[in-house]
Design an enzyme around this catalytic site. Structure first.
Site, PDB file in Angstrom:
ATOM      1  N   GLY A 167      12.750  -0.007  -1.139  1.00  0.00           N
ATOM      2  CA  GLY A 167      13.200  -1.403  -1.240  1.00  0.00           C
ATOM      3  C   GLY A 167      12.958  -1.909  -2.654  1.00  0.00           C
ATOM      4  O   GLY A 167      12.883  -1.123  -3.604  1.00  0.00           O
ATOM      5  N   ARG A 168      12.798  -3.231  -2.774  1.00  0.00           N
ATOM      6  CA  ARG A 168      12.600  -3.819  -4.109  1.00  0.00           C
ATOM      7  C   ARG A 168      11.391  -3.221  -4.816  1.00  0.00           C
ATOM      8  O   ARG A 168      11.464  -2.855  -5.994  1.00  0.00           O
ATOM      9  CB  ARG A 168      12.402  -5.340  -3.990  1.00  0.00           C
ATOM     10  CG  ARG A 168      13.672  -6.102  -3.765  1.00  0.00           C
ATOM     11  CD  ARG A 168      13.352  -7.566  -3.566  1.00  0.00           C
ATOM     12  NE  ARG A 168      12.847  -7.775  -2.229  1.00  0.00           N
ATOM     13  CZ  ARG A 168      13.398  -8.580  -1.326  1.00  0.00           C
ATOM     14  NH1 ARG A 168      14.449  -9.294  -1.645  1.00  0.00           N
ATOM     15  NH2 ARG A 168      12.913  -8.708  -0.124  1.00  0.00           N
ATOM     16  N   ILE A 244       0.322   0.735  -1.259  1.00  0.00           N
ATOM     17  CA  ILE A 244       0.368  -0.660  -1.747  1.00  0.00           C
ATOM     18  C   ILE A 244       1.154  -1.530  -0.761  1.00  0.00           C
ATOM     19  O   ILE A 244       1.626  -2.596  -1.117  1.00  0.00           O
ATOM     20  CB  ILE A 244       1.014  -0.748  -3.154  1.00  0.00           C
ATOM     21  CG1 ILE A 244       2.351   0.013  -3.195  1.00  0.00           C
ATOM     22  CG2 ILE A 244       0.060  -0.253  -4.224  1.00  0.00           C
ATOM     23  CD1 ILE A 244       3.164  -0.237  -4.456  1.00  0.00           C
ATOM     24  N   ARG A 246       0.963  -1.870   3.562  1.00  0.00           N
ATOM     25  CA  ARG A 246       0.066  -2.414   4.573  1.00  0.00           C
ATOM     26  C   ARG A 246      -0.783  -1.274   5.113  1.00  0.00           C
ATOM     27  O   ARG A 246      -0.284  -0.157   5.281  1.00  0.00           O
ATOM     28  CB  ARG A 246       0.860  -3.018   5.746  1.00  0.00           C
ATOM     29  CG  ARG A 246       1.497  -4.367   5.446  1.00  0.00           C
ATOM     30  CD  ARG A 246       0.449  -5.477   5.374  1.00  0.00           C
ATOM     31  NE  ARG A 246       1.045  -6.776   5.193  1.00  0.00           N
ATOM     32  CZ  ARG A 246       1.263  -7.379   4.018  1.00  0.00           C
ATOM     33  NH1 ARG A 246       0.895  -6.787   2.898  1.00  0.00           N
ATOM     34  NH2 ARG A 246       1.791  -8.576   3.961  1.00  0.00           N
ATOM     35  N   ASP A 270      -4.829   0.038  -1.847  1.00  0.00           N
ATOM     36  CA  ASP A 270      -4.969  -1.416  -2.034  1.00  0.00           C
ATOM     37  C   ASP A 270      -5.034  -2.129  -0.689  1.00  0.00           C
ATOM     38  O   ASP A 270      -5.391  -3.299  -0.632  1.00  0.00           O
ATOM     39  CB  ASP A 270      -3.764  -1.940  -2.835  1.00  0.00           C
ATOM     40  CG  ASP A 270      -3.900  -3.417  -3.186  1.00  0.00           C
ATOM     41  OD1 ASP A 270      -4.997  -3.827  -3.634  1.00  0.00           O
ATOM     42  OD2 ASP A 270      -2.923  -4.179  -3.001  1.00  0.00           O
ATOM     43  N   GLU A 275      -8.738  -5.661   7.165  1.00  0.00           N
ATOM     44  CA  GLU A 275      -9.207  -6.288   5.912  1.00  0.00           C
ATOM     45  C   GLU A 275      -9.836  -7.647   6.214  1.00  0.00           C
ATOM     46  O   GLU A 275      -9.364  -8.358   7.096  1.00  0.00           O
ATOM     47  CB  GLU A 275      -8.012  -6.503   4.971  1.00  0.00           C
ATOM     48  CG  GLU A 275      -7.367  -5.215   4.514  1.00  0.00           C
ATOM     49  CD  GLU A 275      -6.060  -5.476   3.772  1.00  0.00           C
ATOM     50  OE1 GLU A 275      -5.771  -6.635   3.424  1.00  0.00           O
ATOM     51  OE2 GLU A 275      -5.323  -4.518   3.557  1.00  0.00           O
ATOM     52  N   HIS A 293      -6.832  -5.423  -1.778  1.00  0.00           N
ATOM     53  CA  HIS A 293      -5.502  -6.011  -1.491  1.00  0.00           C
ATOM     54  C   HIS A 293      -5.134  -7.009  -2.594  1.00  0.00           C
ATOM     55  O   HIS A 293      -4.992  -8.209  -2.340  1.00  0.00           O
ATOM     56  CB  HIS A 293      -5.474  -6.697  -0.112  1.00  0.00           C
ATOM     57  CG  HIS A 293      -4.087  -6.979   0.371  1.00  0.00           C
ATOM     58  ND1 HIS A 293      -3.748  -7.027   1.705  1.00  0.00           N
ATOM     59  CD2 HIS A 293      -2.942  -7.240  -0.301  1.00  0.00           C
ATOM     60  CE1 HIS A 293      -2.459  -7.302   1.831  1.00  0.00           C
ATOM     61  NE2 HIS A 293      -1.941  -7.452   0.618  1.00  0.00           N
TER      62      HIS A 293
END
Ligand code: 8YV
Length: 327
Positions: A167-168, A244, A246, A270, A275, A293
């Protein structure tokens, strides 16, 4: 003589601002800016949340939340006047979209403004893990350098990178990786039109063909546990995993086992399950680089994210089109 504002008018003016339930704190400047357009109700400060929601619920027309906090069906359904949920973050996996849609509640997020920072963190974690930057830093700080060199690390440039989710953010990672001379392959639900990179139909096949695997796919039920023991085994004892996206996309017990056994080389992470109370097993591993994160955590991006949250909320209450609605 100027007319002085009497008490009922003051109350009317305060109430005329739409009620905004803020789920968890934003930066102080952003809270101040939101407070100029909305009456803020701070959910995280309430000790008895159910009675807080019962009292304030009828006045709340908007939720301001974050990617990590989301909005559950229970929260959404406790707010009878709710019209919009604005998420500070691109990931909306923690928002119960079916519950919002069932009531015609709009949802917005903050895409694009964080893409470059998150991709930067992806490359930083890949480099830091391959070149063992934190271990080198510790070697210098501890004085161990005077006793000898640190162990050799892994070359980064020219290696093979697999991207899970083009994706982006995945594409922004690819652009950067090209600068390091990495060859790029990817997996996604289907080949992404117009992309020159090699497509793999599933993550196991991709992991078997690369040195480094970076997870950029959106979280949620569709990707839960996608990176499982088989993918990690295919990546192998010299492979590096970076996440990076979830924590939920990775089978975390399988990851911890593979890192402990050395069947996976190393990981740069990350994001995690549960969390910020992450599995303490990670801290004991020498072959991980850990971040709290924080991929979008730059001053510039967080300001832009806050402005986009506010712009969406203000557009909604002014009857203008939303800037970044979640389709
Ligand atoms: C933020 C994120 O760290 O965009 C996302 O989906 O997870 C991050 O940018 C988070 O939303 C802030 O809590």
């Amino acid at each position: 003589m100027s007319k002085s504002l009497n008490a009922p008018e003051l109350i009317h003016n305060v109430d005329s601002k739409p009620g905004l339930l803020v789920v968890g704190p934003y930066a102080e400047a952003e809270m101040d800016a939101l407070g100029r357009s909305f009456t803020l109700h701070r959910l995280w400060e309430a000790t008895d949340k159910p009675s807080f929601l019962q009292q304030t619920g009828p006045r709340i027309r908007a939720i301001g939340t974050r990617g990590d906090l989301g909005a559950s069906a229970g929260l959404i359904n406790a707010l009878p006047a709710l019209e919009i949920i604005a998420c500070f973050g691109v990931g909306i996996d923690a928002i119960d979209l079916p519950a919002a849609r069932a009531r015609g509640i709009h949802v917005t997020n903050t895409p694009d403004v964080l893409t470059e920072d998150v991709a930067d963190m992806g490359l930083a974690l890949l480099l830091a893990t391959a070149r063992r930057i934190p271990a080198g830093d510790a070697h210098v700080r501890s004085g161990a350098w005077s006793q000898g060199s640190m162990p050799l690390t892994t070359r980064f440039s020219g290696k093979r990178l697999g991207i899970v989710g083009l994706g982006r953010i995945g594409r922004a990672v690819a652009r950067r990786a090209q600068g390091f001379g990495l060859s790029i392959a990817y997996t996604d639900q289907a080949p992404v039109p117009g992309q020159p990179f090699e497509f793999h139909a599933d993550p196991v096949s991709l992991a078997g063909a690369v040195d480094f695997l970076i997870v950029c796919a959106a979280g949620g039920d569709g990707t839960r546990g996608l990176i499982d023991a088989k993918v990690l085994a295919a990546l192998g004892s010299r492979g590096i995993l970076v996440n990076i996206s979830r924590g939920t996309v990775v089978d975390e017990p399988a990851l911890l086992t593979a890192l402990r056994n050395g069947t996976l080389g190393a990981a740069g992470l990350d994001v995690f399950h549960n969390e910020p109370h992450i599995d303490p097993g990670f801290a004991a591993l020498p072959n991980v680089v850990l971040q709290p994160h924080h991929a979008s955590g730059t001053v510039e991006t967080r300001v832009a994210m806050g402005e986009l949250v506010r712009a969406n909320l203000e557009a909604h209450f002014a009857g203008r089109p939303l800037l970044t609605p979640v389709p």
